[in-house]
Design an enzyme around this catalytic site. Structure first.
Site, PDB file in Angstrom:
ATOM      1  CE  LYS A  16     -36.527  -0.269  27.731  1.00 49.72           C
ATOM      2  NZ  LYS A  16     -37.208   0.311  26.857  1.00 49.72           N
ATOM      3  CG  ASN A  17     -35.960   3.067  29.174  1.00 52.82           C
ATOM      4  OD1 ASN A  17     -35.859   2.526  27.988  1.00 52.82           O
ATOM      5  ND2 ASN A  17     -37.207   3.379  29.791  1.00 52.82           N
ATOM      6  CB  CYS A  54     -46.847   4.207  20.423  1.00 54.23           C
ATOM      7  SG  CYS A  54     -46.153   3.492  21.834  1.00 54.23           S
ATOM      8  NE  ARG A 105     -44.006   6.861  23.719  1.00 57.65           N
ATOM      9  CZ  ARG A 105     -43.211   5.821  24.036  1.00 57.65           C
ATOM     10  NH1 ARG A 105     -43.335   4.568  23.819  1.00 57.65           N
ATOM     11  NH2 ARG A 105     -42.081   6.083  24.637  1.00 57.65           N
ATOM     12  CG  ASP A 132     -41.578   3.110  31.977  1.00 62.08           C
ATOM     13  OD1 ASP A 132     -42.466   3.273  31.232  1.00 62.08           O
ATOM     14  OD2 ASP A 132     -40.307   3.516  31.750  1.00 62.08           O
ATOM     15  NE  ARG A 171     -39.233  -3.381  22.182  1.00 65.61           N
ATOM     16  CZ  ARG A 171     -39.830  -2.170  22.283  1.00 65.61           C
ATOM     17  NH1 ARG A 171     -41.404  -2.163  22.370  1.00 65.61           N
ATOM     18  NH2 ARG A 171     -39.461  -1.004  21.750  1.00 65.61           N
TER      19      ARG A 171
HETATM   20  N1  EPU Z   1     -44.484  13.977  24.314  1.00 60.16           N
HETATM   21  C1  EPU Z   1     -44.951  15.046  23.096  1.00 60.16           C
HETATM   22  N2  EPU Z   1     -44.040  15.320  22.456  1.00 60.16           N
HETATM   23  C2  EPU Z   1     -42.764  14.890  22.327  1.00 60.16           C
HETATM   24  C3  EPU Z   1     -42.227  14.011  23.068  1.00 60.16           C
HETATM   25  C4  EPU Z   1     -43.088  13.529  24.233  1.00 60.16           C
HETATM   26  O1  EPU Z   1     -46.294  15.271  23.431  1.00 60.16           O
HETATM   27  O2  EPU Z   1     -42.191  15.508  21.418  1.00 60.16           O
HETATM   28  C5  EPU Z   1     -45.123  13.223  25.393  1.00 60.16           C
HETATM   29  C6  EPU Z   1     -45.611  12.004  25.126  1.00 60.16           C
HETATM   30  O3  EPU Z   1     -46.657  11.517  24.328  1.00 60.16           O
HETATM   31  C7  EPU Z   1     -46.068  11.621  26.747  1.00 60.16           C
HETATM   32  C8  EPU Z   1     -45.184  12.756  27.375  1.00 60.16           C
HETATM   33  O4  EPU Z   1     -44.988  13.532  26.594  1.00 60.16           O
HETATM   34  O5  EPU Z   1     -47.419  11.839  26.812  1.00 60.16           O
HETATM   35  C9  EPU Z   1     -43.868  12.070  28.167  1.00 60.16           C
HETATM   36  O6  EPU Z   1     -43.241  11.229  26.902  1.00 60.16           O
HETATM   37  P1  EPU Z   1     -41.819  11.036  27.150  1.00 60.16           P
HETATM   38  O7  EPU Z   1     -41.111  11.975  25.793  1.00 60.16           O
HETATM   39  O8  EPU Z   1     -41.160  11.513  28.429  1.00 60.16           O
HETATM   40  O9  EPU Z   1     -41.552   9.551  26.848  1.00 60.16           O
HETATM   41  P2  EPU Z   1     -40.218   8.817  26.062  1.00 60.16           P
HETATM   42  O10 EPU Z   1     -38.835   9.893  26.127  1.00 60.16           O
HETATM   43  O11 EPU Z   1     -40.641   8.535  24.750  1.00 60.16           O
HETATM   44  C10 EPU Z   1     -39.308   7.531  27.917  1.00 60.16           C
HETATM   45  C11 EPU Z   1     -38.992   5.887  28.221  1.00 60.16           C
HETATM   46  C12 EPU Z   1     -40.449   5.229  28.325  1.00 60.16           C
HETATM   47  C13 EPU Z   1     -41.117   6.196  29.344  1.00 60.16           C
HETATM   48  C14 EPU Z   1     -41.364   7.538  29.251  1.00 60.16           C
HETATM   49  C15 EPU Z   1     -41.882   8.072  30.379  1.00 60.16           C
HETATM   50  C16 EPU Z   1     -37.024   5.792  27.076  1.00 60.16           C
HETATM   51  C17 EPU Z   1     -36.225   4.975  25.696  1.00 60.16           C
HETATM   52  N3  EPU Z   1     -38.366   5.528  26.962  1.00 60.16           N
HETATM   53  O12 EPU Z   1     -40.064   7.303  26.591  1.00 60.16           O
HETATM   54  O13 EPU Z   1     -39.981   4.095  28.533  1.00 60.16           O
HETATM   55  O14 EPU Z   1     -42.276   5.207  29.740  1.00 60.16           O
HETATM   56  O15 EPU Z   1     -39.966   8.096  29.057  1.00 60.16           O
HETATM   57  O16 EPU Z   1     -40.941   7.869  31.648  1.00 60.16           O
HETATM   58  O17 EPU Z   1     -36.459   6.280  27.779  1.00 60.16           O
HETATM   59  C18 EPU Z   1     -40.592   1.652  28.605  1.00 60.16           C
HETATM   60  O18 EPU Z   1     -39.403   1.304  29.161  1.00 60.16           O
HETATM   61  O19 EPU Z   1     -41.424   0.560  28.794  1.00 60.16           O
HETATM   62  C19 EPU Z   1     -40.944   2.725  28.108  1.00 60.16           C
HETATM   63  C20 EPU Z   1     -41.984   3.176  27.472  1.00 60.16           C
END
Ligand code: EPU
Length: 432
Positions: free
Chosen positions: A22-23, A120, A125, A308, A400
């Site tokens: 999915k991701n 969230c 996030r 995850d 999801r």
């Molecule tokens: N963060 C910030 N600012 C930003 C972006 C992120 O502070 O602009 C922080 C977040 O709050 C968090 C950390 O950085 O503390 C890492 O977040 P990241 O951006 O890596 O998460 P994401 O890209 O929103 C993806 C996956 C998540 C997975 C995380 C971490 C997708 C669609 N989602 O989320 O997947 O947990 O990376 O590996 O790729 C899931 O599939 O259940 C899921 C939540």
């Protein structure tokens, strides 16, 4: 609203096949916005977040075609005319990764309007690093009425250092940089296999990207991208969830169609706990062999242990002898499953970002609530070994990200059934 009813105690035996990730599929679908030619994606999982992304792209004017019969995991996205480069609150609030369209839209259309995702279930996030990076690429960003609006004539390549590693942030800026003028160097990038998969698709579309899968990614901007055909990588989190299911139930389960090179940290941790596994190039066999030994685990960015899989590992830790300490380093509020596991008999204490699990405790069936996608998976795992019939409510979370989970588990011996409507019209907001 759907519920899963699971009677525990059956060992899982046989072969279960992993779906596409999915991701990885979500950013690859967003990448289709970068070209006016068709992008054909194969091995797309049939899960709700994918359906939401199809709706999101269709609302912008994309033609979305689904495969039929044996090709039902194929989606063709043709973003010839993007009449409305916008992601509405209605869609973003149900799936925060909708923000992945921000970079591609501003790069291709010179304008994007995307709702801010808000809070969230697993943490605050923010998307500040997506926004800051686009500004560094020359976009003008304004925020108004809960929306981010980005405009640019043409983005300009530059050097961007992420303050913190972000998966979708890396993906968003990588997509934007493909159409920027000149070279972009992205530093402190996420190294997740899903980032590499996106880069592989973008390169097939004519992008010039080097270094995906390492902390430094170099992108030489091009003026136009073309259509391409791409097969999405297997879902390493689904594979890891089945590995723990096989182990916890004392089963003998072959997880087919996965990529063990993406599962290093998970397989390493299972070995420490005493779980026996055997890998080939595209499968892992797990032989559940109690007793398990407690082991500490900290979540980290790839190649570390994935956040995850934290909730699923916690379910396993309840069945290990001794005290396991789990430290959640990525999200500040990702222990919502702990209290539900406690209701099933687990001994878990939460101290800030740490959870202390004392095992082995027998689990007993209860009515429990799923709070997010991976939390639901941990409750399914606990229910598979609990004494009696567990009822898991709010399973729209699991839909999801896990394709036909109850059918897959039933085929290898689990006593699991779904009650209620498959896709209720009004599911409560959920974010991953
Ligand atoms: N963060 C910030 N600012 C930003 C972006 C992120 O502070 O602009 C922080 C977040 O709050 C968090 C950390 O950085 O503390 C890492 O977040 P990241 O951006 O890596 O998460 P994401 O890209 O929103 C993806 C996956 C998540 C997975 C995380 C971490 C997708 C669609 N989602 O989320 O997947 O947990 O990376 O590996 O790729 C899931 O599939 O259940 C899921 C939540």
């Amino acid at each position: 609203m759907d519920k899963l009813v699971i009677r525990g105690g059956e060992p899982l035996l046989g072969t279960v096949r992993v779906s596409g990730a999915k991701n990885a599929a979500l950013p690859c679908m967003a990448a289709a916005l970068l070209t006016d030619e068709p992008v054909i994606l194969e091995n797309i999982p049939q899960v709700r977040d994918i359906q939401t992304t199809r709706n999101l792209l269709a609302a912008m004017g994309a033609e979305v075609e689904l495969g039929y019969g044996r090709a039902h995991h194929r989606t063709t996205l043709h973003c010839k005319n993007l009449s409305s480069p916008e992601a509405s609150y209605e869609l973003v609030k149900t799936m925060r990764s909708s923000t992945l369209v921000l970079g591609p839209l501003v790069a291709r259309c010179g304008r994007a309007r995307v709702s801010l995702p808000g809070g969230c279930a697993i943490g605050s996030r923010p998307i500040d690093m997506h926004i800051k990076g686009l500004e560094q690429l020359g976009a003008k960003i304004t925020q108004d009425h809960g929306y981010v609006e980005a405009t640019a004539d043409r983005l300009k390549g530059t050097e961007i250092v992420f303050d913190k590693i972000t998966v979708t942030g890396t993906e968003d800026l990588l997509m934007a940089a493909t159409l920027a003028e000149g070279e972009t160097i992205l530093q402190n990038c996420a190294r997740e296999p899903e980032v590499s998969d996106l880069a592989a698709l973008l390169n097939k579309m004519g992008a010039k990207i080097e270094g995906a899968g390492t902390p430094t990614i170099r992108v030489k901007g091009v003026s136009k991208l073309k259509g391409a055909k791409h097969r999405i990588i297997p879902d390493r989190i689904e594979a890891g969830t089945f590995l723990i299911a096989g182990a916890m139930t004392g089963g003998d389960l072959n997880i087919a169609g996965c990529d063990p090179t993406h599962l290093g940290a998970i397989l390493g941790k299972l070995k420490e706990v005493g779980v026996k596994t055997k890998s080939t190039s595209d499968s892992v066999r797990v032989m559940g062999d109690n007793p398990f030994t407690a082991s500490d685990m900290s979540t980290e960015e790839f190649p570390g242990f994935p956040t995850d899989m934290q909730a699923q590992f916690m379910a396993l830790a309840t069945q290990a002898e001794g005290a396991s300490i789990i430290t959640e380093n990525i999200f500040e509020n990702r222990f919502m499953h702990a209290q539900e596991l406690v209701r099933m008999g687990a001994n878990i204490k939460i101290e800030g970002r740490r959870a202390v699990i004392r095992g082995k405790t027998p689990l007993s069936a209860a009515a429990v609530l799923a709070s997010d996608l991976r939390a639901s998976a941990s409750l399914v795992l606990a229910a598979l070994v609990a004494d009696g019939e567990t009822i898991i409510d709010r399973v729209y979370h699991i839909d999801r990200g896990y394709e036909h989970i109850e059918e897959k588990l039933r085929a290898v011996g689990a006593q699991i059934r779904r009650i209620g409507e498959m896709f209720p019209k009004k599911a409560a907001p959920a974010r991953a």
